[in-house]
Write a protein that holds these residues in place. Structure first.
Motif, short mmCIF file in Angstrom:
data_model
loop_
_atom_site.label_atom_id
_atom_site.label_comp_id
_atom_site.label_asym_id
_atom_site.label_seq_id
_atom_site.Cartn_x
_atom_site.Cartn_y
_atom_site.Cartn_z
N ASN B 27 0.89 -1.41 -0.06
CA ASN B 27 0.00 -0.19 -0.05
C ASN B 27 0.78 1.16 -0.01
O ASN B 27 0.58 2.42 -0.90
CB ASN B 27 -0.78 0.10 1.20
N ILE B 30 2.35 2.00 -3.41
CA ILE B 30 1.41 2.25 -4.24
C ILE B 30 1.26 3.88 -4.11
O ILE B 30 1.17 4.72 -5.02
CB ILE B 30 -0.02 1.65 -3.98
N TYR B 31 1.04 4.35 -2.89
CA TYR B 31 0.79 5.68 -2.49
C TYR B 31 1.97 6.49 -2.82
O TYR B 31 1.74 7.52 -3.47
CB TYR B 31 0.66 5.59 -0.78
N LEU B 34 1.95 7.05 -6.46
CA LEU B 34 1.07 7.83 -7.19
C LEU B 34 1.60 9.18 -6.85
O LEU B 34 1.46 10.18 -7.61
CB LEU B 34 -0.26 7.62 -6.56
N CYS B 447 -12.20 1.09 -3.75
CA CYS B 447 -11.02 1.30 -3.58
C CYS B 447 -10.72 1.63 -2.02
O CYS B 447 -9.62 1.31 -1.31
CB CYS B 447 -10.88 2.75 -4.04
N THR B 467 -4.26 6.52 -0.11
CA THR B 467 -4.18 5.79 -1.28
C THR B 467 -5.42 5.70 -1.95
O THR B 467 -5.08 5.81 -3.33
CB THR B 467 -3.69 4.31 -0.82
N ILE B 471 -5.79 6.87 -5.73
CA ILE B 471 -6.24 5.84 -6.82
C ILE B 471 -7.50 6.60 -7.68
O ILE B 471 -7.48 6.58 -8.72
CB ILE B 471 -6.44 4.59 -6.28
N GLY B 475 -7.28 7.65 -11.30
CA GLY B 475 -8.08 6.68 -12.07
C GLY B 475 -9.29 7.67 -12.83
O GLY B 475 -9.70 7.57 -14.04
#
Lengths: 237, 529
Positions: B27, B30-31, B34, B447, B467, B471, B475
């Motif tokens: 996680n 990903i955070y 981004l 999400c 996160t 996203i 997105g």
């Protein structure tokens, strides 16, 4: 009413509650005593469905908490040790929300809200946002919310913390009156004096193990509950 | 202790503590991935702008100060817009002030830790703009060692100006809101007042940059006359002018020091003051009875409307959707002609592209994406209530519909005013935004179930810095580009009616899949929280 049979809950390697068995009858006021970290809150949270548990069974009025949690939750009310409520709501909106969730009729919710908010002296503050409430007011609101749907069992974690003496007295009176009508109470407390005067039954837990339970007289004998508790606390489990 | 305070503050802003205590490296990756993508994205945007500006403003010799002055000013503005609300939350609205003050920690240390965090925050915003300006200049003309030194010093100093301005504005906001009954409305209006010019600037950036690039003398004159400190900063970097640097240093340091002194002297008062609430006396009214799901939904709607950060971040897309629909009606003929001349596209197909484009703006609506996270410490209320997981999740979806669908429908109705629009387009102008919005509600909730952030210190962290939020934003943005791009690309292959049917079907089916997810793994995931 509440049957806790061989309850075991582990956090990783640590056994928080070990093979605990308690039975709470309808109309009984049952005090749950133990030092900090003894496993009281873990047991309570398992009963109200906030924590899963590893072994054993909990039933409320014959319904398994694991198999039918929704039915169990509809029969009980839970008051946590720290009343974190929806601060963006006003007191009245929060109570109405809880009444909706428990499917309380309009007539019932109106009468209960009026009765209990008057009793605790918070009626005039109901339009204000909860964020403006003091800790004690939040605690009172949480108690009123718990009483709205006529629960058969009320589970409370340190219910007297933050309450002023008058409110604490009112809560004890409500407990006694509701118990007479068949509602069971299971609550944790550190205030041994309250437990001694209020409870029908007491259980003392240490390091996840039940070390004694029974009626108040059975547990304390000729001593004070404080003496018994301190003596038992000194013993190895 | 100071280090611990700073790290605690950072970790509360960027990380979540999992319930089981295990680190969730995936996680976090990903955070941060981004965040880096976002920084690079904006950095590239500013980079391309500075290429245009430098062509007109610079010649590689002395006198290129206007270029650096403009870069410093824009950096300050970006840092101010990016940090003013955070400043208010960190200094005036922090919930742990009383806890920290009760500990044996000097108030000055608590305040300093907050200032450091705010500085880093403002610096990041400032650097996103200033560093590309430097790279462009260095790449084109080579920056001397003295130029680099001055650049770095100015880069360090610029955030101090934005912080000083932010402190004053945040203090004013606090002063006003403490006397208002409807704080949320004030905060929403204020946030829009900050966001609208910013969004307008972003949307018209190319035109503005071209306009500015042609007017070096005017820009120089404005900077010299009204924004001299920035002009001094520019000259310091460009010409290694020590006097100008000292002027800039004084203008940044002195007001900052004064602001710090005032805040530190009043910090305990700020931290321990009773938050101003206008008390209302309760008058008994008839209570509305709702179903459990609707009760959850209305609770969510109330949360959305009572929190300006939530309302603005979550609802910005709604306002944009309606505004874009109005714009499309006004400018449709120009757009259709352009698409026709470039691609030979029919007016009906162009209208379909407009419908898809406006519907896809709705993908940046974020109501459900933080609905689970915002439960935070209150999660016990829902979890101990006789509500099934699906009741709670559906309640949160309904809230999204209640908030977003009226805007989607209104945007569709507005599109119906496009002159000569076909019946099929009229129908899908309403259906596509609605179907897409339903999908967005499911996607956001999924999400948030996958990446919940329940241990926030203030709600903005759950709304903006999680996160799930990242996203959803990316997105959403990706979806806008993808859908419009695909729609245009398919104009030779598909009739416009089939395009609209396919898009409706895809998102309808996507929603159906998410519905299945919520009944299965989604419910399980909620129960595990």
């Amino acid at each position: 009413m509440l049957y806790i049979n061989n309850l075991t809950k582990r956090y990783g390697q640590k056994v928080a509650v070990d093979n605990l068995t308690l039975h709470i009858a309808p109309g009984e006021i049952y005090g749950f005593i133990g030092h900090n970290g003894a496993g009281k809150t873990t047991t309570i949270k398992a009963c109200v469905g906030l924590h899963d548990f590893d072994e054993g069974e909990i039933t409320i009025n014959g319904v398994s908490v694991k198999k039918d949690p929704i039915k169990c939750k509809s029969m009980i009310a839970y008051i946590p040790d720290n009343p974190d409520l929806y601060e963006f709501m006003s007191g009245i909106k929060y109570l109405n929300f809880i009444a909706d969730v428990y499917k309380v009729s309009e007539e019932d919710r109106n009468s209960k809200i009026e009765k209990y908010t008057d009793l605790f002296g918070i009626t005039k503050d109901l339009a204000n946002p909860i964020v403006s409430y003091s800790h004690g007011m939040k605690q009172k609101l949480a108690i009123v919310a718990a009483l709205i749907h006529n629960p058969k069992l009320i589970i409370m974690d340190e219910p007297f913390v933050g309450l002023d003496p008058k409110a604490a007295f009112e809560v004890k009176e409500i407990m006694r009156n509701m118990a007479k009508e068949g509602t069971a109470f299971f609550f944790s407390t550190h205030v041994l004096e309250v437990a001694e005067k209020l409870c029908d039954h007491i259980a003392i837990i240490k390091e996840g193990h039940l070390i004694i339970d029974g009626t108040v007289d059975e547990v304390k004998g000729n001593n004070s509950l404080e003496d018994v508790f301190l003596e038992l606390e000194g013993k190895d489990v | 202790m100071f280090k611990t305070l700073v790290l605690t503050r950072f970790s509360s802003m960027f990380f979540r503590k999992p319930k089981d205590g295990k680190k969730q490296k995936g996680n976090t990756n990903i955070y941060f991935g981004l965040i880096i993508f976002l920084i690079l994205d904006f950095g590239f945007l500013f980079f391309s702008n500075y290429i245009v500006i430098s062509d007109q403003f610079c010649n590689g010799t002395t006198g290129d100060g206007t270029y650096f002055a403009l870069a410093a000013f824009l950096s300050m503005m970006l840092a101010f817009i990016g940090s003013v609300m955070t400043t208010q939350q960190q200094i005036y609205e922090a919930k742990d002030n009383e806890l920290l003050l009760s500990m044996p920690i000097k108030p000055s240390m608590i305040l300093s830790a907050r200032i450091v965090v705010l500085y880093v925050w403002a610096f990041a915003f400032s650097a996103i703009n200033f560093v590309p300006a430097l790279i462009v200049y260095a790449g084109k003309y080579a920056l001397s060692a003295s130029g680099w030194i001055m650049s770095v010093l100015c880069l360090i100093l610029v955030p101090l100006i934005s912080m000083t301005v932010s402190f004053i504005i945040a203090w004013l906001i606090q002063l006003i809101t403490s006397r208002l009954k409807n704080k949320t409305l004030f905060n929403i209006v204020l946030t829009f007042a900050l966001m609208v010019p910013y969004m307008a600037f972003c949307m018209k950036m190319y035109n503005i940059v071209s306009f500015v690039a042609q007017r070096k003398d005017d820009v120089e004159s404005v900077l010299k006359k009204y924004l001299y400190p920035f002009y001094a900063c520019g000259m310091a970097v460009s010409d290694f002018n020590i006097v100008n640097f000292l002027i800039f240093l004084a203008v940044t340091i002195i007001p900052f020091a004064i602001a710090m002194t005032v805040i530190s002297k009043t910090f305990i008062k700020i931290a321990t003051r009773k938050k101003g609430f206008v008390k209302t006396k309760y008058v008994e009214k008839r209570l509305k009875v709702r179903s459990a799901r609707m009760a959850v939904a209305m609770k969510e709607v109330r949360h959305f409307t009572s929190n300006s950060t939530y309302a603005v971040n979550g609802g910005m897309g709604l306002i944009m959707q309606v505004a874009a629909a109005i714009y499309a009606v006004v400018k449709f003929n120009t757009l259709a002609e352009a698409l026709n001349s470039m691609l030979g596209m029919s007016a009906d197909y162009a209208a379909a592209v407009v419908i898809v484009g406006i519907a896809s703006i709705g993908t940046i609506v974020e109501v459900t994406v933080c609905a689970i996270s915002l439960e935070g410490k209150n999660l016990w209320i829902l979890k101990s209530s006789p509500l099934s997981a699906i009741d709670v999740l559906k309640g949160k979806l309904y809230a999204h519909y209640i908030i977003a669908l009226p805007f989607a429908i209104v945007s569709g109705i507005i599109i119906n005013f496009i002159p000569g629009i076909s019946l099929v387009n009229r129908f899908f102008a309403i259906v596509v935004p609605v179907v897409l919005q339903i999908f967005v509600a499911y996607f956001g909730l999924a999400c948030n179930l996958c990446f919940p952030k329940l241990d926030w210190q203030n709600e903005a962290q759950a709304i903006k810095q999680s996160t799930a939020a990242f996203i959803a934003v990316f997105g959403g943005m990706g979806m806008v580009i993808l859908l419009v791009g695909i729609s245009i690309a398919l104009y030779l292959v598909l009739p416009y009616s089939i395009l609209l049917i396919i898009i409706t079907a895809i998102f309808g089916f996507g929603s159906f899949l998410y519905e299945l997810y919520l009944h299965g793994k989604g419910s399980k995931r909620y129960l595990e929280l």
